[in-house]
Scaffold this active site. Structure first.
Site, PDB file in Angstrom:
ATOM      1  N   TYR A   1      30.970  50.480 103.478  1.00 27.32           N
ATOM      2  CA  TYR A   1      29.451  49.973 103.048  1.00 27.32           C
ATOM      3  C   TYR A   1      28.473  49.222 103.999  1.00 27.32           C
ATOM      4  O   TYR A   1      27.357  49.650 104.155  1.00 27.32           O
ATOM      5  CB  TYR A   1      29.847  49.362 101.696  1.00 27.32           C
ATOM      6  CG  TYR A   1      28.341  49.207 100.910  1.00 27.32           C
ATOM      7  CD1 TYR A   1      28.017  50.305 100.177  1.00 27.32           C
ATOM      8  CD2 TYR A   1      27.543  48.221 100.675  1.00 27.32           C
ATOM      9  CE1 TYR A   1      26.892  50.508  99.158  1.00 27.32           C
ATOM     10  CE2 TYR A   1      26.446  48.223 100.177  1.00 27.32           C
ATOM     11  CZ  TYR A   1      26.095  49.152  99.370  1.00 27.32           C
ATOM     12  OH  TYR A   1      24.917  49.082  98.462  1.00 27.32           O
TER      13      TYR A   1
ATOM     14  N   ASP B   1      24.366  67.394  96.965  1.00 22.26           N
ATOM     15  CA  ASP B   1      25.183  66.504  97.605  1.00 22.26           C
ATOM     16  C   ASP B   1      24.483  66.004  98.832  1.00 22.26           C
ATOM     17  O   ASP B   1      24.500  66.873  99.822  1.00 22.26           O
ATOM     18  CB  ASP B   1      26.417  67.236  97.888  1.00 22.26           C
ATOM     19  CG  ASP B   1      27.612  66.400  98.740  1.00 22.26           C
ATOM     20  OD1 ASP B   1      27.300  65.435  99.154  1.00 22.26           O
ATOM     21  OD2 ASP B   1      28.491  66.966  98.892  1.00 22.26           O
TER      22      ASP B   1
ATOM     23  N   ASN C   1      17.887  57.258  98.408  1.00 17.37           N
ATOM     24  CA  ASN C   1      18.418  56.154  97.549  1.00 17.37           C
ATOM     25  C   ASN C   1      20.045  56.502  97.217  1.00 17.37           C
ATOM     26  O   ASN C   1      20.779  55.612  97.143  1.00 17.37           O
ATOM     27  CB  ASN C   1      17.755  56.178  96.193  1.00 17.37           C
ATOM     28  CG  ASN C   1      18.346  55.353  95.209  1.00 17.37           C
ATOM     29  OD1 ASN C   1      18.618  54.050  95.224  1.00 17.37           O
ATOM     30  ND2 ASN C   1      19.044  55.847  94.290  1.00 17.37           N
TER      31      ASN C   1
ATOM     32  N   LYS D   1      25.094  50.447 105.648  1.00 15.48           N
ATOM     33  CA  LYS D   1      23.708  49.814 105.260  1.00 15.48           C
ATOM     34  C   LYS D   1      23.036  49.268 106.382  1.00 15.48           C
ATOM     35  O   LYS D   1      22.027  49.289 106.757  1.00 15.48           O
ATOM     36  CB  LYS D   1      24.009  48.807 104.243  1.00 15.48           C
ATOM     37  CG  LYS D   1      24.261  49.585 102.917  1.00 15.48           C
ATOM     38  CD  LYS D   1      23.347  50.616 102.434  1.00 15.48           C
ATOM     39  CE  LYS D   1      23.533  51.113 101.167  1.00 15.48           C
ATOM     40  NZ  LYS D   1      22.690  52.077 100.688  1.00 15.48           N
TER      41      LYS D   1
ATOM     42  N   ALA E   1      19.102  59.722  91.734  1.00 12.24           N
ATOM     43  CA  ALA E   1      17.811  59.636  90.466  1.00 12.24           C
ATOM     44  C   ALA E   1      18.728  59.488  89.252  1.00 12.24           C
ATOM     45  O   ALA E   1      17.832  59.287  88.219  1.00 12.24           O
ATOM     46  CB  ALA E   1      16.631  60.592  90.752  1.00 12.24           C
TER      47      ALA E   1
END
Length: 248
Positions: free
Chosen positions: A153, A59, A86, A157, A13
């Site tokens: 990545y 973490d 997120n 995802k 955030a």
């Protein structure tokens, strides 16, 4: 403003999409518990948003810290109504699989995949006690289509998309909704890093997008607000794609 005294926990955030979500949920009246590994950034966010906001250095690849984050939210505000997983990172180098480093693989998977699993697990334990809840995972267009030179990545995802759908099936009868957001190329620290590594991509990628522009973090945050609201009450296990038409 729909919400009154609901609590949202947001990881990652301190900047980018997470910061935009923090601002959007604050405007909607949520009590916020914000986490990031960047303590300095978190402090700035807290000072900006003011009341009903607590922060914690977390973490997400460490389950005890994620569990502590949920306990902090419950201790401070009494519930976790919305959990937004997120936090995410990209690799240090964009290279083909044969050249990919073990460190880039391990680090990205630990945060982007295992971190989301930890966030869901800890939040679900609390939401089952409450009898309701809403989880929003931030995946990516890279979790729906090929992303060359970016194997860790993409793998992480795609995993987020799969975990979202699997968990949504498990907890639908428990009044817990679980959805994902799949942003395309949007202004963020990760996108800036990619353009720094390969500047020639900036204009080339934009020309592939039907809208001929990159997304704004605020647009992704608006989608999260909708997913957290009763306006999406019949929706679970879905991946909301915001990519300016790129996937077409």
């Amino acid at each position: 403003m729909e919400n009154t005294k609901k609590t949202a926990v947001i990881t990652g955030a301190a900047s980018g999409l997470g910061l935009a979500m923090a601002n959007a949920f604050a405007e909607e009246g949520y009590q916020l518990v914000l986490a990031d590994i960047n303590e300095t950034g978190l402090e700035k966010v807290k000072n900006t948003l003011g009341e009903n906001v607590i922060t914690s250095r977390v973490d997400v690849s460490n389950y005890e810290q994620v569990e502590g984050l949920i306990n902090l939210a419950v201790g401070q505000f009494g519930s976790v109504d919305v959990m937004i997983n997120n936090a995410g990172i990209g690799p240090r180098n964009l290279v083909p699989v044969a050249e990919y480093s073990f460190k880039d693989w391990d680090d990205v998977i630990a945060v982007n995949q295992t971190g989301v699993f930890y966030g869901m697990k800890a939040a679900l334990i609390q939401m089952l006690k409450q009898g309701q809840g809403n989880i929003i995972n931030v995946a990516s267009l890279a979790g729906l289509k090929a992303s060359p030179n970016n194997i860790s990545y993409a793998a992480s995802k795609f995993a987020v998309v799969g975990m979202t759908k699997s968990a949504a099936m498990e907890y639908g009868r428990k009044k817990i909704r679980i959805n994902a957001i799949c942003p395309g190329y949007s202004h963020s620290a990760l996108l800036d890093k990619m353009f720094k590594f390969k500047p020639e991509l900036e204009d080339g990628l934009k020309n592939l997008i039907p809208f001929r522009r990159y997304g704004e973090a605020s647009e992704i945050a608006d989608a999260a607000i909708w997913l957290a609201s009763d306006k999406s009450s019949y929706m679970t296990g879905q991946c909301l794609t915001l990519d300016g038409g790129l996937s077409l």
